[in-house]
Design a protein around this motif. Structure first.
Motif, PDB file in Angstrom:
ATOM      1  N   GLY A  41     128.634  11.393  26.027  1.00 54.54           N
ATOM      2  CA  GLY A  41     128.156  12.925  26.150  1.00 54.54           C
ATOM      3  C   GLY A  41     126.764  13.136  26.642  1.00 54.54           C
ATOM      4  O   GLY A  41     126.595  14.560  27.221  1.00 54.54           O
ATOM      5  N   ASP A  42     125.850  12.405  26.638  1.00 55.44           N
ATOM      6  CA  ASP A  42     124.752  12.474  27.720  1.00 55.44           C
ATOM      7  C   ASP A  42     124.995  12.793  29.041  1.00 55.44           C
ATOM      8  O   ASP A  42     124.516  13.447  29.529  1.00 55.44           O
ATOM      9  CB  ASP A  42     123.671  11.437  27.199  1.00 55.44           C
ATOM     10  N   LEU A  43     125.963  11.953  29.536  1.00 60.68           N
ATOM     11  CA  LEU A  43     126.316  11.998  31.106  1.00 60.68           C
ATOM     12  C   LEU A  43     126.902  13.468  31.268  1.00 60.68           C
ATOM     13  O   LEU A  43     126.751  13.946  32.174  1.00 60.68           O
ATOM     14  CB  LEU A  43     127.224  11.100  31.362  1.00 60.68           C
ATOM     15  N   ASP A  44     127.916  13.947  30.489  1.00 62.09           N
ATOM     16  CA  ASP A  44     128.387  15.106  30.664  1.00 62.09           C
ATOM     17  C   ASP A  44     127.434  16.121  30.582  1.00 62.09           C
ATOM     18  O   ASP A  44     127.352  17.037  31.480  1.00 62.09           O
ATOM     19  CB  ASP A  44     129.499  15.468  29.460  1.00 62.09           C
ATOM     20  N   SER A  45     126.426  16.326  29.954  1.00 64.10           N
ATOM     21  CA  SER A  45     125.472  17.282  29.473  1.00 64.10           C
ATOM     22  C   SER A  45     124.704  17.044  30.889  1.00 64.10           C
ATOM     23  O   SER A  45     124.060  18.456  31.333  1.00 64.10           O
ATOM     24  CB  SER A  45     124.556  16.897  28.463  1.00 64.10           C
ATOM     25  N   VAL A  51     125.280  20.839  37.922  1.00 61.05           N
ATOM     26  CA  VAL A  51     125.956  21.807  38.482  1.00 61.05           C
ATOM     27  C   VAL A  51     125.401  23.223  38.297  1.00 61.05           C
ATOM     28  O   VAL A  51     125.433  23.930  39.310  1.00 61.05           O
ATOM     29  CB  VAL A  51     127.397  21.588  38.030  1.00 61.05           C
ATOM     30  N   LEU A  52     124.928  23.508  37.416  1.00 58.82           N
ATOM     31  CA  LEU A  52     123.907  24.715  36.878  1.00 58.82           C
ATOM     32  C   LEU A  52     123.046  24.762  38.071  1.00 58.82           C
ATOM     33  O   LEU A  52     122.672  25.962  38.666  1.00 58.82           O
ATOM     34  CB  LEU A  52     123.509  24.838  35.814  1.00 58.82           C
ATOM     35  N   ALA A  53     122.262  23.812  38.480  1.00 64.59           N
ATOM     36  CA  ALA A  53     121.096  23.637  39.366  1.00 64.59           C
ATOM     37  C   ALA A  53     121.580  24.123  40.715  1.00 64.59           C
ATOM     38  O   ALA A  53     120.724  24.613  41.348  1.00 64.59           O
ATOM     39  CB  ALA A  53     120.107  22.484  39.288  1.00 64.59           C
ATOM     40  N   GLN A  54     122.587  23.239  41.085  1.00 65.63           N
ATOM     41  CA  GLN A  54     123.190  23.557  42.310  1.00 65.63           C
ATOM     42  C   GLN A  54     123.830  24.944  42.521  1.00 65.63           C
ATOM     43  O   GLN A  54     123.715  25.330  43.710  1.00 65.63           O
ATOM     44  CB  GLN A  54     124.307  22.491  42.738  1.00 65.63           C
ATOM     45  N   SER A  55     124.309  25.410  41.562  1.00 64.52           N
ATOM     46  CA  SER A  55     124.719  26.899  41.419  1.00 64.52           C
ATOM     47  C   SER A  55     123.669  27.854  41.923  1.00 64.52           C
ATOM     48  O   SER A  55     123.670  28.764  42.573  1.00 64.52           O
ATOM     49  CB  SER A  55     125.636  27.280  40.381  1.00 64.52           C
TER      50      SER A  55
END
Length: 130
Positions: A41-45, A51-55
């Protein structure tokens, strides 16, 4: 036939020891499985934050002369973007100034991720004369 030959089976003490060993083993297995599920779960978060930062970074290929100071929220993720001029030690009329852009993503009240990169300063738009 002696008393010893007549015994077939386990004593109460042997049975208790066997149950204790089994209970400790099952407890350790549950703990390992719980830790693995929490780690997943931590890895998924963290992956979603990257991904958000790259976007957010891909939307900003240049930085205005005044820099960037933005923040917002996307679901449970809070983000902020700051930039500061980056000194390259090179100057001249044809050298494009650089800015260090830092993106910080925060979630779950105590988790955060920061990424930094360099982006060129946006060239001033040429004004059209009439």
């Amino acid at each position: 036939m002696t008393v010893r030959d007549a015994q077939h089976g386990l004593t109460l003490l042997e049975l208790l020891v066997a149950f204790a060993i089994m209970a400790m083993s099952v407890g350790m297995i549950y703990r390992i499985m719980g830790t693995n599920a929490r780690s997943a779960g931590d890895l998924d978060s963290r992956q979603r934050a990257v991904v958000l930062a790259q976007s957010l970074l891909s939307l900003r290929d240049t930085v205005p002369e005044g820099g960037l100071q933005q923040s917002g929220q996307n679901g449970s993720y809070q983000w902020s973007i700051q930039s500061a001029p980056y000194d390259t030690g090179v100057s001249g009329p044809s050298v494009t100034p650089l800015h260090q852009v830092t993106i910080t993503i925060a979630w779950d009240e105590e988790r955060s991720l920061s990424l930094a990169t360099l982006r060129p300063q946006r060239k001033p738009s040429a004004q059209v004369r009439r």
